[in-house]
Design a protein around this motif. Structure first.
Motif, PDB file in Angstrom:
ATOM      1  N   THR A   1       0.871  -1.165   0.000  1.00 10.32           N
ATOM      2  CA  THR A   1       0.000   0.000   0.000  1.00 10.32           C
ATOM      3  C   THR A   1       0.912   1.220   0.000  1.00 10.32           C
ATOM      4  O   THR A   1       2.080   1.132   0.418  1.00 10.32           O
ATOM      5  CB  THR A   1      -0.892   0.046   1.254  1.00 10.32           C
ATOM      6  N   PRO A   2       0.423   2.355  -0.438  1.00  5.34           N
ATOM      7  CA  PRO A   2       1.267   3.557  -0.399  1.00  5.34           C
ATOM      8  C   PRO A   2       1.782   3.870   1.009  1.00  5.34           C
ATOM      9  O   PRO A   2       2.931   4.276   1.176  1.00  5.34           O
ATOM     10  CB  PRO A   2       0.332   4.662  -0.902  1.00  5.34           C
ATOM     11  N   GLU A   3       0.973   3.638   2.013  1.00  2.00           N
ATOM     12  CA  GLU A   3       1.389   3.910   3.390  1.00  2.00           C
ATOM     13  C   GLU A   3       2.527   2.985   3.816  1.00  2.00           C
ATOM     14  O   GLU A   3       3.484   3.402   4.451  1.00  2.00           O
ATOM     15  CB  GLU A   3       0.208   3.749   4.354  1.00  2.00           C
ATOM     16  N   ARG A   4       2.396   1.699   3.471  1.00  2.00           N
ATOM     17  CA  ARG A   4       3.442   0.728   3.832  1.00  2.00           C
ATOM     18  C   ARG A   4       4.742   1.034   3.094  1.00  2.00           C
ATOM     19  O   ARG A   4       5.817   0.970   3.668  1.00  2.00           O
ATOM     20  CB  ARG A   4       2.968  -0.688   3.527  1.00  2.00           C
ATOM     21  N   THR A   5       4.615   1.371   1.814  1.00  2.00           N
ATOM     22  CA  THR A   5       5.798   1.713   1.028  1.00  2.00           C
ATOM     23  C   THR A   5       6.504   2.913   1.635  1.00  2.00           C
ATOM     24  O   THR A   5       7.726   2.924   1.781  1.00  2.00           O
ATOM     25  CB  THR A   5       5.406   2.008  -0.434  1.00  2.00           C
ATOM     26  N   GLU A   6       5.762   3.925   2.014  1.00  2.99           N
ATOM     27  CA  GLU A   6       6.351   5.133   2.618  1.00  2.99           C
ATOM     28  C   GLU A   6       7.019   4.791   3.948  1.00  2.99           C
ATOM     29  O   GLU A   6       8.094   5.293   4.257  1.00  2.99           O
ATOM     30  CB  GLU A   6       5.272   6.195   2.813  1.00  2.99           C
ATOM     31  N   ALA A   7       6.404   3.923   4.730  1.00  2.00           N
ATOM     32  CA  ALA A   7       6.969   3.536   6.020  1.00  2.00           C
ATOM     33  C   ALA A   7       8.277   2.766   5.855  1.00  2.00           C
ATOM     34  O   ALA A   7       9.155   2.837   6.719  1.00  2.00           O
ATOM     35  CB  ALA A   7       5.962   2.694   6.796  1.00  2.00           C
ATOM     36  N   MET A   8       8.428   2.042   4.759  1.00  2.36           N
ATOM     37  CA  MET A   8       9.622   1.225   4.543  1.00  2.36           C
ATOM     38  C   MET A   8      10.778   2.028   3.940  1.00  2.36           C
ATOM     39  O   MET A   8      11.907   1.547   3.910  1.00  2.36           O
ATOM     40  CB  MET A   8       9.284   0.045   3.627  1.00  2.36           C
ATOM     41  N   ARG A   9      10.518   3.235   3.465  1.00  6.30           N
ATOM     42  CA  ARG A   9      11.575   4.036   2.849  1.00  6.30           C
ATOM     43  C   ARG A   9      12.610   4.443   3.881  1.00  6.30           C
ATOM     44  O   ARG A   9      12.297   4.755   5.028  1.00  6.30           O
ATOM     45  CB  ARG A   9      10.981   5.282   2.207  1.00  6.30           C
ATOM     46  N   ASN A  10      13.861   4.491   3.440  1.00  9.77           N
ATOM     47  CA  ASN A  10      14.948   4.930   4.305  1.00  9.77           C
ATOM     48  C   ASN A  10      14.949   6.452   4.320  1.00  9.77           C
ATOM     49  O   ASN A  10      15.271   7.096   3.337  1.00  9.77           O
ATOM     50  CB  ASN A  10      16.278   4.400   3.769  1.00  9.77           C
ATOM     51  N   LYS A  11      14.608   7.034   5.437  1.00  7.98           N
ATOM     52  CA  LYS A  11      14.532   8.483   5.540  1.00  7.98           C
ATOM     53  C   LYS A  11      15.877   9.104   5.924  1.00  7.98           C
ATOM     54  O   LYS A  11      16.025  10.316   5.938  1.00  7.98           O
ATOM     55  CB  LYS A  11      13.471   8.856   6.559  1.00  7.98           C
ATOM     56  N   GLY A  12      16.845   8.276   6.261  1.00 10.73           N
ATOM     57  CA  GLY A  12      18.176   8.778   6.582  1.00 10.73           C
ATOM     58  C   GLY A  12      18.320   9.348   7.977  1.00 10.73           C
ATOM     59  O   GLY A  12      19.304  10.014   8.281  1.00 10.73           O
ATOM     60  N   CYS A  13      17.367   9.084   8.843  1.00  8.70           N
ATOM     61  CA  CYS A  13      17.414   9.651  10.199  1.00  8.70           C
ATOM     62  C   CYS A  13      18.575   9.104  11.028  1.00  8.70           C
ATOM     63  O   CYS A  13      19.007   9.759  11.974  1.00  8.70           O
ATOM     64  CB  CYS A  13      16.096   9.381  10.917  1.00  8.70           C
ATOM     65  N   ASN A  14      19.067   7.933  10.701  1.00  6.05           N
ATOM     66  CA  ASN A  14      20.117   7.312  11.504  1.00  6.05           C
ATOM     67  C   ASN A  14      21.505   7.452  10.883  1.00  6.05           C
ATOM     68  O   ASN A  14      22.428   6.751  11.286  1.00  6.05           O
ATOM     69  CB  ASN A  14      19.809   5.824  11.706  1.00  6.05           C
ATOM     70  N   ARG A  15      21.667   8.356   9.923  1.00  4.39           N
ATOM     71  CA  ARG A  15      22.965   8.520   9.275  1.00  4.39           C
ATOM     72  C   ARG A  15      23.970   9.157  10.225  1.00  4.39           C
ATOM     73  O   ARG A  15      23.640  10.046  11.001  1.00  4.39           O
ATOM     74  CB  ARG A  15      22.828   9.401   8.035  1.00  4.39           C
ATOM     75  N   THR A  16      25.209   8.705  10.093  1.00  9.79           N
ATOM     76  CA  THR A  16      26.278   9.287  10.894  1.00  9.79           C
ATOM     77  C   THR A  16      26.664  10.639  10.297  1.00  9.79           C
ATOM     78  O   THR A  16      26.410  10.902   9.121  1.00  9.79           O
ATOM     79  CB  THR A  16      27.516   8.377  10.897  1.00  9.79           C
TER      80      THR A  16
END
Length: 62
Positions: A24-39
């Motif tokens: 679903t679009p919601e699940r796909t968006e949730a699985m995207r790597n948003k980069g919040c944990n980048r060093t």
């Protein structure tokens, strides 16, 4: 053995159904790597890559 892209995608779709994964679009968006944990090092590296890409695109004459 040669596997076409359409055969591969069909197999992936079938396997997702077997595993109960629903796209679903919601699940796909949730699985995207948003980069919040980048060093900080990776953020700096990506910034340098972006700057080089912008510099290279400015040098291209079409």
């Amino acid at each position: 053995m040669i596997i076409t892209l359409s055969d591969l995608l069909s197999g992936i779709r079938d396997r997702k159904v077997q595993l109960g994964i629903v796209d679903t679009p919601e699940r796909t968006e949730a699985m995207r790597n948003k980069g919040c944990n980048r060093t900080p090092q990776k953020r700096a590296m990506l910034a340098r890559i972006g700057a080089r890409a912008r510099d290279d695109s400015a040098d291209c004459s079409i």
